[in-house]
Design an enzyme around this catalytic site. Structure first.
Site, PDB file in Angstrom:
ATOM      1  N   THR A  48       0.834  -1.207   0.000  1.00 31.14           N
ATOM      2  CA  THR A  48       0.000   0.000   0.000  1.00 31.14           C
ATOM      3  C   THR A  48       0.871   1.261   0.000  1.00 31.14           C
ATOM      4  O   THR A  48       0.374   2.361   0.220  1.00 31.14           O
ATOM      5  CB  THR A  48      -0.898   0.039   1.257  1.00 31.14           C
ATOM      6  OG1 THR A  48      -0.042  -0.099   2.406  1.00 31.14           O
ATOM      7  CG2 THR A  48      -1.912  -1.084   1.239  1.00 31.14           C
TER       8      THR A  48
ATOM      9  N   ASP B 264      17.694  -0.539 -10.014  1.00 30.22           N
ATOM     10  CA  ASP B 264      18.198   0.821 -10.212  1.00 30.22           C
ATOM     11  C   ASP B 264      17.343   1.347 -11.358  1.00 30.22           C
ATOM     12  O   ASP B 264      17.571   0.991 -12.519  1.00 30.22           O
ATOM     13  CB  ASP B 264      19.684   0.814 -10.599  1.00 30.22           C
ATOM     14  CG  ASP B 264      20.223   2.229 -10.741  1.00 30.22           C
ATOM     15  OD1 ASP B 264      19.482   3.100 -11.243  1.00 30.22           O
ATOM     16  OD2 ASP B 264      21.376   2.474 -10.360  1.00 30.22           O
ATOM     17  N   HIS B 265      16.319   2.127 -11.032  1.00 25.51           N
ATOM     18  CA  HIS B 265      15.313   2.407 -12.068  1.00 25.51           C
ATOM     19  C   HIS B 265      15.877   3.216 -13.238  1.00 25.51           C
ATOM     20  O   HIS B 265      15.283   3.244 -14.307  1.00 25.51           O
ATOM     21  CB  HIS B 265      14.055   3.047 -11.477  1.00 25.51           C
ATOM     22  CG  HIS B 265      14.232   4.461 -11.055  1.00 25.51           C
ATOM     23  ND1 HIS B 265      14.826   4.812  -9.873  1.00 25.51           N
ATOM     24  CD2 HIS B 265      13.897   5.621 -11.667  1.00 25.51           C
ATOM     25  CE1 HIS B 265      14.849   6.126  -9.777  1.00 25.51           C
ATOM     26  NE2 HIS B 265      14.289   6.648 -10.845  1.00 25.51           N
TER      27      HIS B 265
ATOM     28  N   HIS C  93      22.890   5.445  -9.629  1.00 29.22           N
ATOM     29  CA  HIS C  93      22.481   5.839 -10.986  1.00 29.22           C
ATOM     30  C   HIS C  93      23.639   6.376 -11.830  1.00 29.22           C
ATOM     31  O   HIS C  93      23.838   5.974 -12.965  1.00 29.22           O
ATOM     32  CB  HIS C  93      21.384   6.903 -10.931  1.00 29.22           C
ATOM     33  CG  HIS C  93      20.295   6.618  -9.949  1.00 29.22           C
ATOM     34  ND1 HIS C  93      19.678   5.396  -9.876  1.00 29.22           N
ATOM     35  CD2 HIS C  93      19.718   7.384  -8.990  1.00 29.22           C
ATOM     36  CE1 HIS C  93      18.751   5.429  -8.923  1.00 29.22           C
ATOM     37  NE2 HIS C  93      18.759   6.620  -8.363  1.00 29.22           N
TER      38      HIS C  93
HETATM   39  P1  NAD Z   1       6.197   3.889   1.910  1.00 25.15           P
HETATM   40  O1  NAD Z   1       6.598   4.321   3.279  1.00 25.15           O
HETATM   41  O2  NAD Z   1       5.218   4.710   1.150  1.00 25.15           O
HETATM   42  O3  NAD Z   1       5.577   2.423   1.983  1.00 25.15           O
HETATM   43  C1  NAD Z   1       6.087   1.420   2.830  1.00 25.15           C
HETATM   44  C2  NAD Z   1       5.116   0.238   2.907  1.00 25.15           C
HETATM   45  O4  NAD Z   1       5.622  -0.694   3.861  1.00 25.15           O
HETATM   46  C3  NAD Z   1       3.686   0.581   3.348  1.00 25.15           C
HETATM   47  O5  NAD Z   1       2.801  -0.204   2.584  1.00 25.15           O
HETATM   48  C4  NAD Z   1       3.661   0.137   4.832  1.00 25.15           C
HETATM   49  O6  NAD Z   1       2.381  -0.231   5.233  1.00 25.15           O
HETATM   50  C5  NAD Z   1       4.571  -1.074   4.772  1.00 25.15           C
HETATM   51  N1  NAD Z   1       5.173  -1.446   6.077  1.00 25.15           N
HETATM   52  C6  NAD Z   1       5.892  -0.681   6.943  1.00 25.15           C
HETATM   53  N2  NAD Z   1       6.291  -1.406   8.021  1.00 25.15           N
HETATM   54  C7  NAD Z   1       5.823  -2.673   7.827  1.00 25.15           C
HETATM   55  C8  NAD Z   1       5.913  -3.908   8.560  1.00 25.15           C
HETATM   56  N3  NAD Z   1       6.568  -4.009   9.727  1.00 25.15           N
HETATM   57  N4  NAD Z   1       5.332  -5.012   8.025  1.00 25.15           N
HETATM   58  C9  NAD Z   1       4.667  -4.939   6.872  1.00 25.15           C
HETATM   59  N5  NAD Z   1       4.555  -3.811   6.128  1.00 25.15           N
HETATM   60  C10 NAD Z   1       5.116  -2.696   6.597  1.00 25.15           C
HETATM   61  O7  NAD Z   1       7.557   3.677   1.110  1.00 25.15           O
HETATM   62  P2  NAD Z   1       7.804   3.851  -0.471  1.00 25.15           P
HETATM   63  O8  NAD Z   1       8.019   5.278  -0.772  1.00 25.15           O
HETATM   64  O9  NAD Z   1       6.753   3.119  -1.213  1.00 25.15           O
HETATM   65  O10 NAD Z   1       9.225   3.146  -0.648  1.00 25.15           O
HETATM   66  C11 NAD Z   1       9.394   1.739  -0.649  1.00 25.15           C
HETATM   67  C12 NAD Z   1      10.811   1.400  -1.060  1.00 25.15           C
HETATM   68  O11 NAD Z   1      11.052   1.893  -2.350  1.00 25.15           O
HETATM   69  C13 NAD Z   1      11.906   1.994  -0.170  1.00 25.15           C
HETATM   70  O12 NAD Z   1      12.996   1.088  -0.143  1.00 25.15           O
HETATM   71  C14 NAD Z   1      12.310   3.239  -0.929  1.00 25.15           C
HETATM   72  O13 NAD Z   1      13.631   3.618  -0.633  1.00 25.15           O
HETATM   73  C15 NAD Z   1      12.175   2.750  -2.348  1.00 25.15           C
HETATM   74  N6  NAD Z   1      11.975   3.806  -3.330  1.00 25.15           N
HETATM   75  C16 NAD Z   1      10.831   4.557  -3.326  1.00 25.15           C
HETATM   76  C17 NAD Z   1      10.647   5.526  -4.276  1.00 25.15           C
HETATM   77  C18 NAD Z   1       9.380   6.343  -4.356  1.00 25.15           C
HETATM   78  O14 NAD Z   1       9.247   7.100  -5.319  1.00 25.15           O
HETATM   79  N7  NAD Z   1       8.478   6.229  -3.412  1.00 25.15           N
HETATM   80  C19 NAD Z   1      11.652   5.775  -5.232  1.00 25.15           C
HETATM   81  C20 NAD Z   1      12.807   5.002  -5.213  1.00 25.15           C
HETATM   82  C21 NAD Z   1      12.947   4.013  -4.259  1.00 25.15           C
END
Ligand code: NAD
Length: 491
Positions: free
Chosen positions: A15, A179-180, A242
């Protein structure tokens, strides 16, 4: 059309921001194109409880602008399931294993499983361990693939520790480190531009290339990401991954073939053959910056959630050289930062000047300019080549023109987004566009001494204005070698 792939996706962090904004729309594109069809299911996992219906509604909202019609979107979303799952709770994995078997049977998935960990990095290791220990991995002949988001560690030691955790449960060829940038159209074009064109391949070396410049510049500041960014900085956030991946594709020798194992071998050799700097080398060859206030925008230190005495880097420029014979004497200059003059990801390959200029003696002083090949990655893909031609006026004078190709709107709208390409590769088990452990390791070993020196010394921050191209020292870095940044000044 290729046959559709079968797989169960388990999305840890189902989510989260990344899942809803990027991952589900990317899977939906694959669905529309037939790369996945009725034989797929996705199990979203996050701590807070939701019903399947609530989760499907979230998925529908996330793909609404992509759908051709409501029926298609609903059919896609009907493959999505949700379980409240605490990744640290072993019991929860046992339930997961049972549910995975049921979905496998229902959708005839051949036991293929993709575990995508889209959560804070501190959870990557524990998820991998519990998946193995609690027998969630498929054991009936299907594949098990683990997908890990960035960041992969914050230095070599933490990355190695994380990798050791992952490899107790998954083999290297089952791990896909995202690495997008490697999913971007024009980044994937680099090997084709180089090795698919003999006229370019032939001159891609120190005899013809004076220097190569890589710019990843952003107009935006830290926005709402200060909590993460202030603990990372531009060097860790953008250079170690990157920037180094793009540089490696530009610098590598020709792989034996374009299958993933050969491409990886070529990339690893390249990364391991960078000239690693000691403290003196860092001082001489790397520059850091942090934006101050200006033009109505706040200084980094005054942004929400940033400590007022933060010494975090929002800009990095550096000079990288290689031990590879191909690049003897040819520097690669890299630069990335926030609150800069332009939003651009691009490569400028600056060729050497013709030393035997026959026109100089007859007609002209030294007016011929260097050829520059620019590979434009963001925001619009393209290629330009600066060449000298005669101008149209009376007498004999020259001018430069750009031979250019820029993606038009129609083409740009067709280009798959990075996550769609990367999902496609994961489904096909193709590692070409993912970072292998030796690559990640070498990149951290390169970056660590820079970070260490910066952590130990007091910077003179802030040192650049918003809307500029970074601190003066970045220009001086090139000027010392008789060079200058090609972008954007000369345009
Ligand atoms: P976010 O904080 O929006 O989402 C984290 C998710 O993990 C949520 O669904 C939350 O409910 C779940 N969660 C947290 N603790 C939990 C637990 N103990 N058990 C089960 N679920 C748990 O994070 P995000 O922005 O979606 O990022 C996710 C990953 O992607 C990270 O590693 C981030 O560095 C990487 N990332 C994100 C983006 C971006 O644009 N959002 C870009 C590059 C990389």
């Amino acid at each position: 059309m290729a046959t559709a792939n079968r797989a169960l996706f388990m999305l840890f962090g189902g989510t989260g921001d990344l899942a809803l904004r990027k991952l589900y729309p990317a899977l939906f594109e694959l669905y529309k194109k037939g790369s996945i069809d009725n034989h797929f299911a996705l199990l979203g996992l996050a701590r807070r409880p939701h019903t399947d219906e609530e989760f499907q509604k979230m998925v529908l909202d996330s793909i609404s602008s992509e759908a051709d019609n409501q029926e298609q979107a609903e059919e896609f979303a009907s493959h999505f399931y949700f379980r409240s799952h605490d990744v640290t709770n072993v019991e929860h994995y046992r339930a997961l294993s049972k549910l995975a078997d049921e979905l496998d049977k229902k959708y005839e998935l051949d036991g293929n499983r993709i575990f995508y960990v889209s959560m804070a990095p501190r959870f990557f290791g524990i998820v991998a361990k519990n998946l193995k220990d609690e027998h969630v991995l498929s054991d009936n002949g299907g594949f098990n693939r683990l997908v890990i988001e960035k960041p992969f560690g914050r230095d070599y030691d933490s990355a190695e520790k994380l990798n050791n955790e992952l490899t107790t449960a998954f083999k290297e060829d089952q791990i896909f480190r995202i690495d997008h940038y490697l999913g971007k159209e024009m980044v994937q074009s680099i090997p084709v531009i180089r090795f698919g064109n003999p006229i370019i391949d032939a001159v891609w070396n120190h005899n013809y290339i004076d220097n190569i410049q890589i710019t990843l510049s952003e107009k935006l500041g830290v926005e709402d990401r200060a909590g993460y960014y202030d603990t990372a900085g531009a060097l860790r956030d953008m250079v170690q991954n990157h920037t180094m991946q793009i540089m490696t594709l530009l610098a590598m020798d020709k792989p034996a073939s374009f299958v993933d194992t050969d491409v990886r071998a070529a990339k690893i050799k390249t990364l391991e053959n960078m000239n690693f700097y000691d403290t003196e080398g860092v001082k001489e060859n790397f520059v850091r910056g942090q934006y101050g206030a200006g033009s109505g925008s706040a200084a980094y230190r005054d942004e929400p959630d940033v400590p007022h005495d933060s010494n975090n880097d929002t800009f990095v420029a550096g000079k990288v050289t290689y031990k590879l014979p191909r690049w003897e004497g040819t520097p690669f200059y890299v630069r990335t930062g926030k609150k800069l003059a332009a939003k651009a990801t691009r490569v400028d390959v600056v060729f050497k000047k013709d030393i035997n200029n026959i026109f100089a003696k007859a007609y002209l002083p030294d007016t011929l300019k260097t050829n520059v090949l620019s590979i434009l990655i963001d925001p619009r893909g393209g290629i330009t080549l600066r060449v000298n031609v005669k101008d149209s006026k009376q007498g004999f004078h020259t001018e430069t023109i750009d031979l250019d190709y820029l993606q038009n709107d129609a083409r740009a709208s067709e280009v798959p987004q990075p996550y769609e390409r990367l999902f496609h590769d994961i489904l096909n088990g193709d590692h070409t566009n993912f970072a292998s452990w030796p690559e990640v390791a070498a990149a951290w070993k390169y970056v660590d001494p820079i970070q260490k020196y910066w952590d130990e010394t007091q910077p003179n921050f802030p040192n650049y204005e918003p809307g500029s191209m970074g601190p003066k020292a970045s220009d001086e870095l090139l000027a010392r070698d008789g060079h200058s940044w090609y972008f954007p000044e000369e345009k």
